[in-house]
Write an enzyme that holds these catalytic residues in place. Structure first.
Site, PDB file in Angstrom:
ATOM      1  N   ILE A   1       1.118  -3.024  -8.209  1.00  0.00           N
ATOM      2  CA  ILE A   1       0.932  -4.172  -8.022  1.00  0.00           C
ATOM      3  C   ILE A   1       0.880  -4.627  -9.953  1.00  0.00           C
ATOM      4  O   ILE A   1       0.646  -3.829 -10.332  1.00  0.00           O
ATOM      5  CB  ILE A   1      -0.528  -4.219  -7.328  1.00  0.00           C
ATOM      6  CG1 ILE A   1      -0.991  -3.876  -6.005  1.00  0.00           C
ATOM      7  CG2 ILE A   1      -1.226  -5.971  -7.812  1.00  0.00           C
ATOM      8  CD1 ILE A   1      -0.225  -4.688  -4.797  1.00  0.00           C
TER       9      ILE A   1
ATOM     10  N   ARG B   1      34.929  -6.874 -30.631  1.00  0.00           N
ATOM     11  CA  ARG B   1      35.219  -6.255 -30.491  1.00  0.00           C
ATOM     12  C   ARG B   1      36.507  -6.112 -30.366  1.00  0.00           C
ATOM     13  O   ARG B   1      37.191  -6.155 -30.155  1.00  0.00           O
ATOM     14  CB  ARG B   1      34.342  -5.176 -29.348  1.00  0.00           C
ATOM     15  CG  ARG B   1      35.152  -3.471 -29.050  1.00  0.00           C
ATOM     16  CD  ARG B   1      34.197  -2.957 -29.912  1.00  0.00           C
ATOM     17  NE  ARG B   1      34.645  -1.644 -29.492  1.00  0.00           N
ATOM     18  CZ  ARG B   1      34.019  -0.493 -30.781  1.00  0.00           C
ATOM     19  NH1 ARG B   1      33.933  -0.628 -31.710  1.00  0.00           N
ATOM     20  NH2 ARG B   1      34.847   0.658 -29.654  1.00  0.00           N
TER      21      ARG B   1
ATOM     22  N   HIS C   1      30.381  -3.424 -22.798  1.00  0.00           N
ATOM     23  CA  HIS C   1      30.413  -2.877 -23.954  1.00  0.00           C
ATOM     24  C   HIS C   1      30.745  -1.070 -24.586  1.00  0.00           C
ATOM     25  O   HIS C   1      30.103  -0.895 -25.314  1.00  0.00           O
ATOM     26  CB  HIS C   1      28.444  -2.978 -24.270  1.00  0.00           C
ATOM     27  CG  HIS C   1      28.128  -4.276 -24.562  1.00  0.00           C
ATOM     28  ND1 HIS C   1      28.047  -5.168 -23.970  1.00  0.00           N
ATOM     29  CD2 HIS C   1      27.337  -4.830 -25.343  1.00  0.00           C
ATOM     30  CE1 HIS C   1      27.696  -6.900 -24.083  1.00  0.00           C
ATOM     31  NE2 HIS C   1      27.334  -6.724 -25.114  1.00  0.00           N
TER      32      HIS C   1
ATOM     33  N   GLU D   1       0.482  -1.175   0.103  1.00  0.00           N
ATOM     34  CA  GLU D   1      -0.247   0.141  -0.313  1.00  0.00           C
ATOM     35  C   GLU D   1       1.264   1.095   0.242  1.00  0.00           C
ATOM     36  O   GLU D   1       2.280   0.990   0.189  1.00  0.00           O
ATOM     37  CB  GLU D   1      -1.151   0.375   1.381  1.00  0.00           C
ATOM     38  CG  GLU D   1      -2.056  -1.425   0.999  1.00  0.00           C
ATOM     39  CD  GLU D   1      -2.335  -1.047   2.070  1.00  0.00           C
ATOM     40  OE1 GLU D   1      -2.687  -0.052   3.262  1.00  0.00           O
ATOM     41  OE2 GLU D   1      -3.771  -2.211   2.246  1.00  0.00           O
ATOM     42  N   PRO D   2       0.415   1.974  -0.402  1.00  0.00           N
ATOM     43  CA  PRO D   2       1.293   3.801  -0.152  1.00  0.00           C
ATOM     44  C   PRO D   2       2.109   3.967   1.256  1.00  0.00           C
ATOM     45  O   PRO D   2       3.122   4.158   1.214  1.00  0.00           O
ATOM     46  CB  PRO D   2       0.109   4.843  -0.869  1.00  0.00           C
ATOM     47  CG  PRO D   2      -1.235   3.989  -1.309  1.00  0.00           C
ATOM     48  CD  PRO D   2      -0.554   2.705  -0.463  1.00  0.00           C
TER      49      PRO D   2
ATOM     50  N   GLU E   1       8.745  -7.591  -3.994  1.00  0.00           N
ATOM     51  CA  GLU E   1       8.929  -9.426  -2.581  1.00  0.00           C
ATOM     52  C   GLU E   1      10.185  -9.539  -1.914  1.00  0.00           C
ATOM     53  O   GLU E   1      10.428 -10.078  -1.767  1.00  0.00           O
ATOM     54  CB  GLU E   1       9.401 -10.115  -3.579  1.00  0.00           C
ATOM     55  CG  GLU E   1       7.751 -10.969  -4.834  1.00  0.00           C
ATOM     56  CD  GLU E   1       8.389 -11.329  -5.257  1.00  0.00           C
ATOM     57  OE1 GLU E   1       7.513 -12.847  -4.557  1.00  0.00           O
ATOM     58  OE2 GLU E   1       6.843 -11.594  -6.098  1.00  0.00           O
ATOM     59  N   GLY E   2      10.093  -7.921  -0.602  1.00  0.00           N
ATOM     60  CA  GLY E   2      10.758  -8.226  -0.058  1.00  0.00           C
ATOM     61  C   GLY E   2      12.758  -7.475  -0.328  1.00  0.00           C
ATOM     62  O   GLY E   2      13.155  -8.311  -1.134  1.00  0.00           O
TER      63      GLY E   2
HETATM   64  C1  LIG Z   1       8.206  -2.659 -10.112  1.00  0.00           C
HETATM   65  C2  LIG Z   1       7.310  -3.040  -8.843  1.00  0.00           C
HETATM   66  C3  LIG Z   1       6.516  -4.144  -8.703  1.00  0.00           C
HETATM   67  C4  LIG Z   1       5.169  -4.720  -7.683  1.00  0.00           C
HETATM   68  N1  LIG Z   1       4.590  -6.129  -7.802  1.00  0.00           N
HETATM   69  C5  LIG Z   1       4.107  -6.164  -6.466  1.00  0.00           C
HETATM   70  C6  LIG Z   1       3.329  -6.854  -6.768  1.00  0.00           C
HETATM   71  O1  LIG Z   1       3.006  -7.974  -7.266  1.00  0.00           O
HETATM   72  N2  LIG Z   1       2.853  -7.103  -5.257  1.00  0.00           N
HETATM   73  C7  LIG Z   1       2.704  -6.195  -3.687  1.00  0.00           C
HETATM   74  O2  LIG Z   1       2.141  -6.962  -3.054  1.00  0.00           O
HETATM   75  N3  LIG Z   1       3.465  -5.303  -4.222  1.00  0.00           N
HETATM   76  C8  LIG Z   1       4.539  -5.062  -5.431  1.00  0.00           C
HETATM   77  N4  LIG Z   1       5.429  -4.395  -4.734  1.00  0.00           N
HETATM   78  C9  LIG Z   1       6.100  -3.319  -3.905  1.00  0.00           C
HETATM   79  C10 LIG Z   1       7.245  -3.949  -3.580  1.00  0.00           C
HETATM   80  O3  LIG Z   1       7.072  -5.476  -3.421  1.00  0.00           O
HETATM   81  C11 LIG Z   1       7.483  -3.262  -2.368  1.00  0.00           C
HETATM   82  O4  LIG Z   1       8.313  -1.845  -3.153  1.00  0.00           O
HETATM   83  C12 LIG Z   1       8.700  -3.543  -1.560  1.00  0.00           C
HETATM   84  O5  LIG Z   1       8.420  -4.565  -0.601  1.00  0.00           O
HETATM   85  C13 LIG Z   1       8.806  -2.496  -0.898  1.00  0.00           C
HETATM   86  O6  LIG Z   1       8.060  -1.553  -0.038  1.00  0.00           O
HETATM   87  P1  LIG Z   1       8.392   0.442  -0.412  1.00  0.00           P
HETATM   88  O7  LIG Z   1       9.213   0.343  -2.001  1.00  0.00           O
HETATM   89  O8  LIG Z   1       7.168   1.125   0.309  1.00  0.00           O
HETATM   90  O9  LIG Z   1      10.252   0.241   0.272  1.00  0.00           O
HETATM   91  P2  LIG Z   1       9.818   0.631   1.782  1.00  0.00           P
HETATM   92  O10 LIG Z   1       9.795  -0.394   2.924  1.00  0.00           O
HETATM   93  O11 LIG Z   1       9.470   2.044   2.314  1.00  0.00           O
HETATM   94  O12 LIG Z   1      11.415   0.917   1.580  1.00  0.00           O
HETATM   95  C14 LIG Z   1      12.162   2.070   1.769  1.00  0.00           C
HETATM   96  C15 LIG Z   1      13.659   1.766   1.888  1.00  0.00           C
HETATM   97  O13 LIG Z   1      13.468   1.599   3.306  1.00  0.00           O
HETATM   98  C16 LIG Z   1      14.562   0.425   3.667  1.00  0.00           C
HETATM   99  N5  LIG Z   1      13.605  -0.677   5.123  1.00  0.00           N
HETATM  100  C17 LIG Z   1      12.364  -0.640   5.322  1.00  0.00           C
HETATM  101  N6  LIG Z   1      12.707  -0.875   6.537  1.00  0.00           N
HETATM  102  C18 LIG Z   1      13.413  -1.430   7.286  1.00  0.00           C
HETATM  103  C19 LIG Z   1      13.726  -2.107   7.729  1.00  0.00           C
HETATM  104  N7  LIG Z   1      13.693  -2.318   9.061  1.00  0.00           N
HETATM  105  N8  LIG Z   1      15.396  -2.083   7.656  1.00  0.00           N
HETATM  106  C20 LIG Z   1      16.155  -1.370   7.529  1.00  0.00           C
HETATM  107  N9  LIG Z   1      16.667  -1.801   6.528  1.00  0.00           N
HETATM  108  C21 LIG Z   1      14.751  -1.166   5.898  1.00  0.00           C
HETATM  109  C22 LIG Z   1      14.099  -0.520   2.852  1.00  0.00           C
HETATM  110  O14 LIG Z   1      14.797  -1.635   2.177  1.00  0.00           O
HETATM  111  C23 LIG Z   1      14.240   0.354   1.372  1.00  0.00           C
HETATM  112  O15 LIG Z   1      15.439   0.523   1.060  1.00  0.00           O
HETATM  113  C24 LIG Z   1       6.334  -3.912  -6.146  1.00  0.00           C
HETATM  114  C25 LIG Z   1       7.138  -2.629  -6.947  1.00  0.00           C
HETATM  115  C26 LIG Z   1       8.208  -2.234  -7.522  1.00  0.00           C
HETATM  116  C27 LIG Z   1       8.679  -1.715  -7.945  1.00  0.00           C
END
Ligand SMILES: Cc1cc2nc3c(=O)[nH]c(=O)nc-3n(C[C@H](O)[C@H](O)[C@H](O)COP(=O)(O)OP(=O)(O)OC[C@H]3O[C@@H](n4cnc5c(N)ncnc54)[C@H](O)[C@@H]3O)c2cc1C
Length: 384
Positions: A157, A268, A338, A127-128, A363-364
């Site tokens: 998603i 190359r 390249h 979620e956002p 996925e984490g």
């Molecule tokens: C192209 C794309 C496809 C995706 N597809 C899906 C999908 O199909 N379904 C779905 O549910 N989600 C999906 N996601 C979401 C994705 O799983 C999340 O982006 C991801 O889990 C990280 O969450 P966030 O982006 O909110 O980052 P945040 O959780 O805000 O993290 C920001 C930064 O802080 C770090 N951080 C956060 N908590 C900690 C901690 N406790 N200790 C150390 N560092 C930390 C993170 O590692 C990261 O570097 C997708 C994302 C992308 C970009």
């Protein structure tokens, strides 16, 4: 311990590699440039039985073992990570979750069509305001007499804007903490359910990524996946499968980097010699090869544990962390080899880098994988 693929695994590798070389790779560049969703490729993958993963044949699946499944992700990932992402979500997150947690009616209703790619699935956790901290989701599910009403929203998603069925996680009991989340199967067209595509992504441009909105969206009771309150458990077990697919896809990216670099460096010529003869160039290719071997073996180890029915969260996180970071390293060095030509889309290596990067996030993130690894090694709770 046996490092040889079985005859069946070799056969699936050969078949998928042929499909990837002939039916995916030739279209990857154009689909990326146009941000074109690969409908036709998915249809053919479905027809070829490459979308049924380890789902048993009686539900329309391919009945593969986990390593056979990884081989498919690897070979597709070698050709196009957008396609691999769509297939991974469909197989690892959606089909396997419905197979493991679904009722007989849900399995009969969705699995045969998902396995043939007649319908597409998505997995909606993020979620956002809730990314890495998945337990903090705010989407609400309120119980009514004959079902549930969802309010809230999801973001990022994969396939979300095009899927026919979304597994949506929502808080059904806000006071019950991690045991207050439930998974719902929400069908496209459900009243109060809308989507909006996310544009401008760095990579995975031909895959669809979307925001989902639930505004008084009614979901019948028969569409609850698993038991009420079991949602987080379902999400985490699905992610063990999803991370495995991502790791295998990254092995494919590294292999593609090696293939491109071997070809380019032999052709190359600089200083009167092919650049392949320079040891600093060989160093980069040799490191890619070592990373590729290591990543592949880590994936297969996780797969062997899955096959044996042994808990494998640690080994899957190790594989996902290593393979995704190694894919970024390999793609970065592939561009380096390249030279200027790698910095343009004349060669696919720039796409490999753009596509590899997301594997360290979705996925984490890599940080979350390291926390999971630390949790197992140190016996401390990582997510408190
Ligand atoms: C192209 C794309 C496809 C995706 N597809 C899906 C999908 O199909 N379904 C779905 O549910 N989600 C999906 N996601 C979401 C994705 O799983 C999340 O982006 C991801 O889990 C990280 O969450 P966030 O982006 O909110 O980052 P945040 O959780 O805000 O993290 C920001 C930064 O802080 C770090 N951080 C956060 N908590 C900690 C901690 N406790 N200790 C150390 N560092 C930390 C993170 O590692 C990261 O570097 C997708 C994302 C992308 C970009």
């Amino acid at each position: 311990m046996d490092f040889e693929l079985t005859e069946a695994q070799r056969a699936i590798k050969e078949r998928t590699a042929k499909f990837a070389d002939e039916e995916i790779a030739p279209f990857a560049k154009e689909n990326d440039e146009r941000a074109e969703f690969p409908w036709e490729i998915l249809k053919r993958l479905g027809d070829s039985g490459l979308m049924g993963g380890s789902v048993p044949r009686e539900y329309g699946g391919s009945g593969l073992d986990p390593i056979g499944e990884a081989i498919i992700f690897e070979e597709i990932g070698r050709a196009c990570s957008s396609v691999r992402t769509i297939v991974s979500v469909q197989v690892s997150l959606v089909e396997k979750s419905i197979f493991r947690w679904g009722t007989e009616e849900q399995k009969r209703n969705y699995l045969p069509r998902l396995c043939r790619a007649e319908i597409l699935g998505s997995f909606a956790l993020t979620e956002p305001l809730s990314g890495s901290d998945a337990a903090s989701i705010a989407t609400r599910a309120e119980k009514k007499s004959d079902g549930w009403v969802l309010n809230g929203g999801k973001t990022w998603i994969s396939t979300g804007g095009l899927s026919d069925i979304a597994i949506v996680f929502a808080k059904s009991d806000p006071l019950a903490g991690t045991k207050g989340i439930t998974a719902f199967l929400v069908e496209k067209g459900a009243p109060g359910f809308t989507t909006k595509e996310i544009k401008g992504k760095l990579g995975l441009r031909s895959a669809n990524t979307a925001e989902l909105f639930f505004d008084g969206c009614f979901v019948p009771s028969k569409n609850v996946l698993g038991a009420t309150g079991e949602g987080l458990k379902i999400a985490l077990s699905a992610l063990d499968n999803g991370r495995y697919g991502v790791a295998a896809g990254c092995v494919g990216i590294i292999q593609a980097c090696i293939d491109e670099c071997v070809k380019y460096s032999k052709g190359r010529v600089q200083f009167g010699k092919p650049i392949a003869s320079f040891q600093l160039v060989q160093d980069m290719i040799a490191r890619m090869h070592v990373d590729c071997d290591a990543a592949r073996l880590l994936v297969y180890r996780a797969g062997a544990l899955k096959d044996a029915g042994v808990r494998n969260t640690l080994e899957t996180s190790v594989a996902k962390y290593f393979a995704s970071e190694a894919a970024v390293r390999a793609a970065t060095d592939a561009i380096q080899i390249h030279g200027a030509y790698g910095y343009s889309n004349e060669h696919p290596v720039e796409r490999y880098l753009r596509d590899a990067k997301v594997a360290t996030i979705y996925e984490g993130t890599s940080q979350i994988q390291k926390l999971i690894i630390g949790e197992h090694l140190l016996g401390v709770k990582a997510f408190v």
